[in-house]
Design a protein around this motif. Structure first.
Motif, mmCIF file in Angstrom:
data_model
loop_
_atom_site.group_PDB
_atom_site.id
_atom_site.type_symbol
_atom_site.label_atom_id
_atom_site.label_comp_id
_atom_site.label_asym_id
_atom_site.label_seq_id
_atom_site.Cartn_x
_atom_site.Cartn_y
_atom_site.Cartn_z
ATOM 1 N N GLY A 1 -10.197 12.474 13.124
ATOM 2 C CA GLY A 1 -10.738 11.355 12.354
ATOM 3 C C GLY A 1 -11.231 11.735 10.973
ATOM 4 N N ILE A 2 -10.758 12.868 10.447
ATOM 5 C CA ILE A 2 -11.194 13.358 9.139
ATOM 6 C C ILE A 2 -10.115 13.069 8.093
ATOM 7 C CG2 ILE A 2 -11.928 15.365 7.805
ATOM 8 C CD1 ILE A 2 -13.878 14.556 10.009
ATOM 9 N N ASP A 3 -10.521 12.484 6.980
ATOM 10 C CA ASP A 3 -9.612 12.229 5.859
ATOM 11 C C ASP A 3 -9.357 13.547 5.137
ATOM 12 O OD1 ASP A 3 -8.131 11.090 3.849
ATOM 13 O OD2 ASP A 3 -9.835 10.178 2.811
ATOM 14 N N ASP B 1 -20.987 14.581 8.481
ATOM 15 C CA ASP B 1 -19.768 15.050 9.142
ATOM 16 C C ASP B 1 -19.517 16.539 8.958
ATOM 17 O OD1 ASP B 1 -18.976 12.556 10.173
ATOM 18 O OD2 ASP B 1 -18.129 11.973 8.228
ATOM 19 N N PHE B 2 -20.412 17.252 8.273
ATOM 20 C CA PHE B 2 -20.196 18.679 8.027
ATOM 21 C C PHE B 2 -19.942 19.445 9.329
ATOM 22 C CE2 PHE B 2 -22.766 18.704 3.814
ATOM 23 C CZ PHE B 2 -21.631 18.294 3.126
ATOM 24 N N GLU B 3 -20.792 19.240 10.297
ATOM 25 C CA GLU B 3 -20.682 19.994 11.544
ATOM 26 C C GLU B 3 -19.417 19.618 12.304
ATOM 27 O OE1 GLU B 3 -21.897 23.247 13.313
ATOM 28 O OE2 GLU B 3 -22.941 22.314 11.625
ATOM 29 N N ARG B 4 -19.063 18.354 12.249
ATOM 30 C CA ARG B 4 -17.845 17.906 12.932
ATOM 31 C C ARG B 4 -16.618 18.589 12.352
ATOM 32 N NH1 ARG B 4 -14.741 12.714 13.047
ATOM 33 N NH2 ARG B 4 -16.000 11.949 11.310
ATOM 34 N N GLY C 1 -9.063 25.488 13.170
ATOM 35 C CA GLY C 1 -8.339 25.800 11.939
ATOM 36 C C GLY C 1 -9.222 25.815 10.710
ATOM 37 N N VAL C 2 -10.446 25.290 10.826
ATOM 38 C CA VAL C 2 -11.391 25.293 9.704
ATOM 39 C C VAL C 2 -12.283 26.523 9.816
ATOM 40 C CG1 VAL C 2 -13.337 24.114 8.613
ATOM 41 C CG2 VAL C 2 -11.393 22.788 9.474
#
Length: 230
Positions: free
Chosen positions: A62-64, A102-105, A111-112
């Motif tokens: 759900g991340i752009d 959303d940083f922690e998510r 891969g991050v």
């Protein structure tokens, strides 16, 4: 000026750069179409052609995400087959458009590795929407050029192959049997009257021609998806 987008919870978002784990910017496995795939879902799948493993993982979470990239033709080391491949323009990095909550998510996405920071004691760098927008526009123009060149290469290649296949059909059908119609149409109409050996040859040629038609149709569909609104 940074991008200020607002979600349903009135949370503003901005662009940040994330560091990718080595290997996660390579192209992901091609998505197979679902049996009940809608036209909208097909367009969305076409737009994700060539996406990296990192992009897929972030989007599925759900991340752009936006990863500047370019396309190139490479040669397979074992088969020598020419392949179209997408490569990251900024090796090791991609951009995400998120709110601070959303940083922690994002950090938990496979891969991050981490966010890009100016120093260890400061927060992630915010990138102006104008800078990211300029990259997107240049990326889009390059993709348009690539699609045009890709179509031109395919047309030239197919013309050569079609001429070769038509010559092979011409050798199967004696001149006295030819009509003023395309060889392919004549072959499809007369195939049942041929000997088993000739029928097998003609079927193989016709299947190759049909495969080329499908290849061209897929190329045009890919170009159409490029101009569709994401």
């Amino acid at each position: 000026m940074t991008m200020v987008a607002t979600n349903s919870n009135r949370q503003t978002t901005a662009w940040y750069a994330v560091r990718a784990v080595p290997g996660y910017q390579r192209m992901a496995t091609i998505l197979e179409p679902a049996n009940d795939e809608t036209e909208e879902e097909k367009l969305a799948r076409d737009r994700r052609k060539g996406e990296s493993i990192l992009e897929r993982n972030l989007r599925n979470g759900g991340i752009d995400v936006y990863m500047p990239s370019f396309w190139a033709i490479t040669q397979h080391q074992r088969t020598n087959k020419m392949l179209e491949r997408r490569f990251p323009l900024l090796v090791g990095y991609a951009f995400v458009n998120i709110s601070q909550r959303d940083f922690e998510r994002v950090r938990n996405i496979d891969g991050v590795m981490c966010f890009l920071r100016p120093s260890a004691d400061r927060g992630p760098i915010v990138f102006p929407d104008t800078d990211v927008g300029s990259l997107m526009f240049a990326d889009f123009q390059k993709r348009q050029q690539w699609e045009r060149e890709r179509t031109e290469r395919l047309v030239l290649s197919q013309n050569h192959r079609r001429n070769s296949l038509n010559k092979r059909l011409g050798l199967i059908f004696p001149k006295g049997r030819r009509k003023k119609i395309p060889l392919r149409m004549m072959a499809e109409a007369a195939i049942d009257d041929l000997s088993p050996a000739s029928r097998q040859q003609v079927l193989k040629i016709l299947n190759e021609l049909k495969a080329m038609d499908s290849e061209m149709e897929a190329c045009r569909a890919s170009s159409t998806a490029l101009y569709s609104v994401a």
